[in-house]
Design a protein around this motif. Structure first.
Motif, PDB file in Angstrom:
ATOM      1  N   GLU A   1      32.701  41.159  73.437  1.00 15.34           N
ATOM      2  CA  GLU A   1      32.620  42.221  74.574  1.00 15.34           C
ATOM      3  C   GLU A   1      33.834  43.143  74.602  1.00 15.34           C
ATOM      4  O   GLU A   1      34.728  42.644  74.216  1.00 15.34           O
ATOM      5  CB  GLU A   1      32.662  41.373  75.771  1.00 15.34           C
ATOM      6  CG  GLU A   1      31.403  40.270  76.113  1.00 15.34           C
ATOM      7  CD  GLU A   1      31.169  39.790  77.573  1.00 15.34           C
ATOM      8  OE1 GLU A   1      32.218  40.116  78.224  1.00 15.34           O
ATOM      9  OE2 GLU A   1      30.328  39.006  77.732  1.00 15.34           O
ATOM     10  N   LYS A   2      33.383  44.107  74.646  1.00 15.40           N
ATOM     11  CA  LYS A   2      34.481  45.404  74.830  1.00 15.40           C
ATOM     12  C   LYS A   2      34.367  46.212  76.130  1.00 15.40           C
ATOM     13  O   LYS A   2      32.927  46.482  76.641  1.00 15.40           O
ATOM     14  CB  LYS A   2      34.397  46.199  73.662  1.00 15.40           C
ATOM     15  CG  LYS A   2      35.142  47.536  73.647  1.00 15.40           C
ATOM     16  CD  LYS A   2      36.756  47.093  73.604  1.00 15.40           C
ATOM     17  CE  LYS A   2      37.430  48.484  73.593  1.00 15.40           C
ATOM     18  NZ  LYS A   2      38.943  48.094  73.545  1.00 15.40           N
ATOM     19  N   PHE A   3      35.618  46.450  76.663  1.00 14.52           N
ATOM     20  CA  PHE A   3      35.390  47.126  77.993  1.00 14.52           C
ATOM     21  C   PHE A   3      36.352  48.624  77.624  1.00 14.52           C
ATOM     22  O   PHE A   3      37.291  48.419  77.266  1.00 14.52           O
ATOM     23  CB  PHE A   3      36.017  46.650  79.354  1.00 14.52           C
ATOM     24  CG  PHE A   3      35.116  45.454  79.861  1.00 14.52           C
ATOM     25  CD1 PHE A   3      34.209  45.643  80.866  1.00 14.52           C
ATOM     26  CD2 PHE A   3      34.991  44.320  79.125  1.00 14.52           C
ATOM     27  CE1 PHE A   3      33.529  44.718  81.215  1.00 14.52           C
ATOM     28  CE2 PHE A   3      34.222  43.185  79.644  1.00 14.52           C
ATOM     29  CZ  PHE A   3      33.568  43.490  80.721  1.00 14.52           C
TER      30      PHE A   3
ATOM     31  N   GLN B   1      31.336  48.672  80.340  1.00 12.93           N
ATOM     32  CA  GLN B   1      31.528  47.542  79.481  1.00 12.93           C
ATOM     33  C   GLN B   1      30.343  48.244  78.275  1.00 12.93           C
ATOM     34  O   GLN B   1      29.386  48.468  78.495  1.00 12.93           O
ATOM     35  CB  GLN B   1      30.576  46.374  79.743  1.00 12.93           C
ATOM     36  CG  GLN B   1      30.778  45.333  78.870  1.00 12.93           C
ATOM     37  CD  GLN B   1      30.186  43.978  79.210  1.00 12.93           C
ATOM     38  OE1 GLN B   1      29.764  43.996  80.366  1.00 12.93           O
ATOM     39  NE2 GLN B   1      30.433  42.904  78.478  1.00 12.93           N
TER      40      GLN B   1
ATOM     41  N   LYS C   1      28.174  44.035  75.050  1.00 11.64           N
ATOM     42  CA  LYS C   1      27.906  43.218  76.018  1.00 11.64           C
ATOM     43  C   LYS C   1      27.334  41.832  75.029  1.00 11.64           C
ATOM     44  O   LYS C   1      26.316  41.869  74.683  1.00 11.64           O
ATOM     45  CB  LYS C   1      26.764  43.467  76.925  1.00 11.64           C
ATOM     46  CG  LYS C   1      27.165  44.637  77.691  1.00 11.64           C
ATOM     47  CD  LYS C   1      25.982  45.314  78.722  1.00 11.64           C
ATOM     48  CE  LYS C   1      26.671  46.438  79.228  1.00 11.64           C
ATOM     49  NZ  LYS C   1      25.364  47.142  79.974  1.00 11.64           N
ATOM     50  N   ASP C   2      28.319  40.898  75.073  1.00 13.12           N
ATOM     51  CA  ASP C   2      27.995  39.564  74.662  1.00 13.12           C
ATOM     52  C   ASP C   2      27.080  39.823  73.294  1.00 13.12           C
ATOM     53  O   ASP C   2      25.957  39.026  73.111  1.00 13.12           O
ATOM     54  CB  ASP C   2      27.192  38.754  75.612  1.00 13.12           C
ATOM     55  CG  ASP C   2      27.137  37.192  75.085  1.00 13.12           C
ATOM     56  OD1 ASP C   2      27.955  36.588  74.586  1.00 13.12           O
ATOM     57  OD2 ASP C   2      25.897  36.385  75.490  1.00 13.12           O
TER      58      ASP C   2
ATOM     59  N   ASP D   1      37.780  42.449  74.296  1.00  8.48           N
ATOM     60  CA  ASP D   1      38.351  41.864  75.260  1.00  8.48           C
ATOM     61  C   ASP D   1      38.025  40.425  75.399  1.00  8.48           C
ATOM     62  O   ASP D   1      38.710  39.416  75.798  1.00  8.48           O
ATOM     63  CB  ASP D   1      37.843  42.448  76.616  1.00  8.48           C
ATOM     64  CG  ASP D   1      38.338  43.921  76.864  1.00  8.48           C
ATOM     65  OD1 ASP D   1      39.619  44.066  76.889  1.00  8.48           O
ATOM     66  OD2 ASP D   1      37.547  44.896  76.496  1.00  8.48           O
ATOM     67  N   ARG D   2      36.813  39.975  74.517  1.00  9.46           N
ATOM     68  CA  ARG D   2      36.274  38.724  74.858  1.00  9.46           C
ATOM     69  C   ARG D   2      35.696  38.428  73.441  1.00  9.46           C
ATOM     70  O   ARG D   2      34.875  39.298  72.777  1.00  9.46           O
ATOM     71  CB  ARG D   2      35.486  38.257  75.907  1.00  9.46           C
ATOM     72  CG  ARG D   2      35.974  38.437  77.042  1.00  9.46           C
ATOM     73  CD  ARG D   2      35.048  37.883  78.265  1.00  9.46           C
ATOM     74  NE  ARG D   2      35.399  38.015  79.643  1.00  9.46           N
ATOM     75  CZ  ARG D   2      35.091  38.929  80.391  1.00  9.46           C
ATOM     76  NH1 ARG D   2      33.966  39.738  80.104  1.00  9.46           N
ATOM     77  NH2 ARG D   2      35.594  39.311  81.670  1.00  9.46           N
TER      78      ARG D   2
ATOM     79  N   GLY E   1      24.903  48.781  74.698  1.00 12.94           N
ATOM     80  CA  GLY E   1      25.777  47.959  74.477  1.00 12.94           C
ATOM     81  C   GLY E   1      25.243  46.451  74.155  1.00 12.94           C
ATOM     82  O   GLY E   1      25.875  45.362  73.753  1.00 12.94           O
TER      83      GLY E   1
END
Length: 369
Positions: A10-12, A17, A20-21, A56-57, A210
């Motif tokens: 994930e990236k913001f 965002q 997304k996953d 980010d995740r 995304g």
């Protein structure tokens, strides 16, 4: 062996965002194309793999090793940008050799590696020239050569031929495919051009806002789109999509386009399959590619009368817009079959090429006849 894996990435950018996953595995020697509209997150994904963007995740793994906290220079990945980004004061030889000189290889090793890559890219005769003397296609070959010369684990390409004219793009598509087959490197290629994606990819990864929409071979995403976005993004012309209702009529299924009155006859088994897929009239759409619509000048069994609206002559074939009540269907016909006028002709939909979608979710119902 070089395998690249994304796990729950994930990236913001601030509150927005952009990835997304995202979960994806790119296998050794595979050519994967990230395809989508501008702003869908495909270039950000590529830059995250290269280490040019943080995430980010999630995890990014190269050969099973997490690399999201490693610098770009430590990932052993080459990146080819849309802009050629060549040093104007250096010759082609010096541009290609630059990454090797940075690693302090001997002059003999540098010369051997540069000439080997130049031979592969068919630019040996350009080694003494500067970028200002090269065509756009040759400059992109040099940029690719500079990426390949140090034998990276993987090659990432961000719309590398987007700035070229149509003829050069066609030539470079063939060149990139030939190069991949010869080098066998793991390659991830970003584009918004579905023709590039279909002609180059082993697998296409389609993204929208995304979110990964579908992953599959070119024929899988073309013939079996997972949802309405994929159906209308892949293919030229795009798939016809129209809201429909389905009813039983004289032992057959009747598929009626909204506002059309009359319906196209389908095998009776369609009703059972739609019921099994929990299809609901009022939230049902028919998808059919232009080659699945047959046009005839005379009445035939199973054909409905329609009106010719626009004819686009494309040389070996025509694209014909047909008015079916208040709906429009595009058909691919032989050249000159119908005149560009309000002529009345007859149309038939091939049930074997029809797709059905839930308009509420956009997802395919997986109904194939």
């Amino acid at each position: 062996m070089t395998q690249i894996e994304l796990r729950g990435v994930e990236k913001f950018f601030g509150p927005v965002q952009v990835i997304k996953d995202l979960n994806l595995v790119v296998d050794h020697n595979e050519f994967v194309v990230l395809l989508g509209q501008s702003g869908c997150g495909k270039t950000t994904t590529l830059r995250a793999i290269a280490g040019l963007e943080s995430i980010d995740r999630g995890d990014i793994l190269i050969d099973g090793r997490r690399v999201q906290h490693m610098k770009a220079s430590d990932r052993d990945i080459a990146f080819v940008f849309q802009s050629f980004a060549l040093y104007p004061h250096m010759t082609v030889f010096e541009n290609i050799a630059f990454p090797l000189k940075a690693t302090r290889k001997s002059r003999a090793e540098v010369d051997s590696e540069v000439r080997s890559v130049a031979e592969t890219l068919r630019i040996t005769h350009l080694l003494a020239k500067r970028p200002s003397a090269l065509s756009g296609g040759d400059m992109q070959r040099v940029a690719i050569g500079r990426a390949l010369v140090r034998r990276p684990k993987a090659l990432l390409m961000d719309e590398p031929i987007g700035a070229l004219d149509a003829k050069l793009r066609e030539e470079m598509r063939a060149e990139i495919k030939r190069l991949h087959m010869k080098q066998g490197s793991t390659t991830i290629y970003v584009t918004h051009d579905q023709v590039e994606a279909m002609s180059l990819a082993d697998r296409i990864v389609i993204m929208h806002e995304g979110v990964l929409q579908q992953v599959g071979s070119p024929m899988e995403v073309y013939a079996d789109p997972a949802n309405l976005f994929v159906a209308q993004f892949v293919g030229s012309p795009v798939m016809n999509v129209a809201p429909v209702s389905v009813s039983e009529d004289a032992g057959k299924a009747r598929v009626i386009l909204d506002g059309a009155g009359q319906g196209f006859a389908f095998p009776s088994e369609l009703l059972a399959r739609l019921q099994a897929g929990n299809a609901v009239n009022g939230a049902l759409a028919l998808g059919i590619r232009p080659e699945g619509v047959t046009v005839a000048r005379e009445q035939r069994d199973g054909f409905l009368p329609v009106q010719v609206h626009i004819v686009e002559p494309l040389g070996s074939y025509d694209i014909v817009d047909l008015k079916v009540g208040s709906q429009m269907l595009r058909a691919r016909t032989s050249s000159g079959l119908v005149a560009p006028s309000d002529e009345r002709v007859f149309a038939h939909i091939d049930p074997a090429q029809a797709h059905f979608f839930d308009t509420a979710s956009g997802n395919s119902l997986g109904v194939k006849l």
